[in-house]
Scaffold this active site. Sequence first.
Site, short mmCIF file in Angstrom:
data_model
loop_
_atom_site.label_atom_id
_atom_site.label_comp_id
_atom_site.label_asym_id
_atom_site.label_seq_id
_atom_site.Cartn_x
_atom_site.Cartn_y
_atom_site.Cartn_z
N CYS A 250 0.81 -1.23 0.00
CA CYS A 250 0.00 0.00 0.00
C CYS A 250 0.84 1.27 0.00
O CYS A 250 0.75 2.07 -0.93
CB CYS A 250 -0.92 -0.02 1.21
SG CYS A 250 -2.06 -1.39 1.18
N1 LIG Z 1 -2.09 -6.64 1.07
C1 LIG Z 1 -2.66 -5.65 1.74
O1 LIG Z 1 -2.39 -5.44 2.91
C2 LIG Z 1 -3.71 -4.76 1.07
C3 LIG Z 1 -4.51 -3.96 1.90
C4 LIG Z 1 -5.47 -3.17 1.32
C5 LIG Z 1 -5.64 -3.14 -0.05
N2 LIG Z 1 -4.84 -3.91 -0.86
C6 LIG Z 1 -5.09 -3.84 -2.31
O2 LIG Z 1 -5.82 -5.01 -2.69
C7 LIG Z 1 -5.45 -5.43 -4.01
C8 LIG Z 1 -4.95 -6.86 -3.98
O3 LIG Z 1 -3.81 -6.92 -3.14
P1 LIG Z 1 -3.27 -8.27 -2.51
O4 LIG Z 1 -2.32 -7.87 -1.43
O5 LIG Z 1 -4.38 -9.19 -2.18
O6 LIG Z 1 -2.45 -8.86 -3.73
P2 LIG Z 1 -1.78 -10.33 -3.82
O7 LIG Z 1 -0.63 -10.18 -4.74
O8 LIG Z 1 -1.59 -10.90 -2.45
O9 LIG Z 1 -2.90 -11.21 -4.52
C9 LIG Z 1 -3.42 -10.93 -5.77
C10 LIG Z 1 -3.87 -12.24 -6.40
O10 LIG Z 1 -4.51 -11.89 -7.62
C11 LIG Z 1 -4.12 -12.82 -8.62
N3 LIG Z 1 -4.33 -12.19 -9.91
C12 LIG Z 1 -3.51 -11.39 -10.63
N4 LIG Z 1 -4.09 -11.01 -11.76
C13 LIG Z 1 -5.32 -11.59 -11.77
C14 LIG Z 1 -6.39 -11.57 -12.69
N5 LIG Z 1 -6.34 -10.87 -13.81
N6 LIG Z 1 -7.50 -12.28 -12.39
C15 LIG Z 1 -7.57 -13.01 -11.25
N7 LIG Z 1 -6.57 -13.06 -10.35
C16 LIG Z 1 -5.47 -12.35 -10.61
C17 LIG Z 1 -2.69 -13.15 -8.30
O11 LIG Z 1 -2.31 -14.39 -8.86
C18 LIG Z 1 -2.74 -13.19 -6.76
O12 LIG Z 1 -3.04 -14.49 -6.28
C19 LIG Z 1 -4.43 -4.42 -4.48
O13 LIG Z 1 -5.09 -3.40 -5.17
C20 LIG Z 1 -3.86 -3.86 -3.18
O14 LIG Z 1 -3.33 -2.56 -3.34
C21 LIG Z 1 -3.88 -4.74 -0.32
#
Ligand SMILES: NC(=O)c1ccc[n+]([C@@H]2O[C@H](COP(=O)([O-])OP(=O)(O)OC[C@H]3O[C@@H](n4cnc5c(N)ncnc54)[C@H](O)[C@@H]3O)[C@@H](O)[C@H]2O)c1
Length: 447
Positions: free
Chosen positions: A288
Amino acid sequence: MDVVGNHSLLDARLTIHKQVKGLNQMKVQSSTVAVLGLGYVGLPVAQNAGRAGMVVRGFDISPRVVEALNVGQSHVDDISDLEVETMLTQGFRATCEPVDLVGIETFVICVPTPLAPGGGPDLDAVRQAGEVVASSLTRNALVILESTTYPGTTDSVLRPILEKSGLIAGVDFHLAFSPERIDPGNSQFTFANTPKIVGGLTRECHDRATAFYLKMVDKVVSAQGLREAEMAKLLENTYRHVNIALVNEMARFSADLGIDFWNVIDAAATKPFGFQAFYPGPGVGGHCIPIDPNYLSHYVRSATGYSFRFVELAQEINSQMPAYVASRVQKLLNKDGIAAMGSTVVLLGVTYKANIADVRESPAIDVVRALRQMGVQVSYYDPYVMDWTVDGIEITRSTDLKFSIQACDVALLLQNHSVFDLAEITTLAKRLLDTRGVTEPGAAERL
Ligand SMILES: NC(=O)c1ccc[n+]([C@@H]2O[C@H](COP(=O)([O-])OP(=O)(O)OC[C@H]3O[C@@H](n4cnc5c(N)ncnc54)[C@H](O)[C@@H]3O)[C@@H](O)[C@H]2O)c1
């Protein structure tokens, strides 16, 4: 169409919905849910939807993630293998096949939103996920974007892709944005007890999404529209980014002035109002803080032509911290007449935050780069990280904390995992640089 974003229907102020009777009585078609993107954000959403009695499909483009989940293996810190097994017994199944999502009533998109090589937003995953949803979309479905992004994404990027289905958002299906606020490793504030912000394309879209989340969380906060909900998440993260930069800059000149800045923060934090403590460190990391404010500054620049100076300055200050930490290591060695070239440094804790295994965007990566440039031999000790490479070169992993601290010229505490015995580390280290301000004053060099 009832457009919520123009303030005509919703109260201009934010409204907090608790378990509003009327909402709960609405006919909610959310018994089948597809979560797209099964990472740190998506997997907890899938877990909580399953707990709430919904039938959950998980969609991910990674066969490795899908196969592991389907045999009960978790790749996310906050969810154990046992919990994935429970999800499976509740009916959860993961898939890489869009066809498995046909007939689903609610779609929640939780895909990554990284930076493109030029530093701007990379929305490819959101677009791809949108295409997958469009191919399965049916009348009256609900689509929610949770990925962090700049204001306007849901309406101008996702909506046109979904409407390729021939269905119209706000008329034939519902569209909403709800930012994820998950804090990995935080057991006090969980998915269920952290208020969920919801903004809808129309009033009905908002109400449908609100009713969906109220099955899983204690409180939903209504934003006026999609863009307000998108921007709220960016405000939260930019606020942290800017305040961390403030204390990082103050820590640097305090060190030059001989002022113990950690003590300064502790003193200031006793003010019962108007002050929130932020702490310096070796840089910002994770998904983030280093990324999201860039989405906002890029958007502000392209939409208005002016720059978001606070974010750009914070970016500059925070990104200098790893090199500054390396320079402090060099200074520590200099004091004893030891050259950095050929010296040995063990990094203690290399994840981006304490007590988790996530090394993505960790500032430890840039610390390694800076130390390598000085000719330092770097190793690491981190009980959460089994192997670690930086720029394709594997970093030697120490499994014997005591031995490596005693053997190395400097122990560099980058992350204060709660399993670390600080008294032992302080006693054993030849030289200790504490970047988290957790050692006793005078017991180690502190940032
Ligand atoms: N990790 C955190 O603490 C957090 C907190 C708040 C918001 N976010 C936001 O949430 C979103 C996801 O983050 P995350 O940490 O879960 O990411 P992550 O990398 O842990 O997981 C994302 C998943 O999405 C999959 N993916 C990629 N492209 C894809 C597609 N086209 N279709 C389906 N699946 C797909 C990947 O293989 C992966 O398993 C981001 O926008 C991030 O900024 C993350």
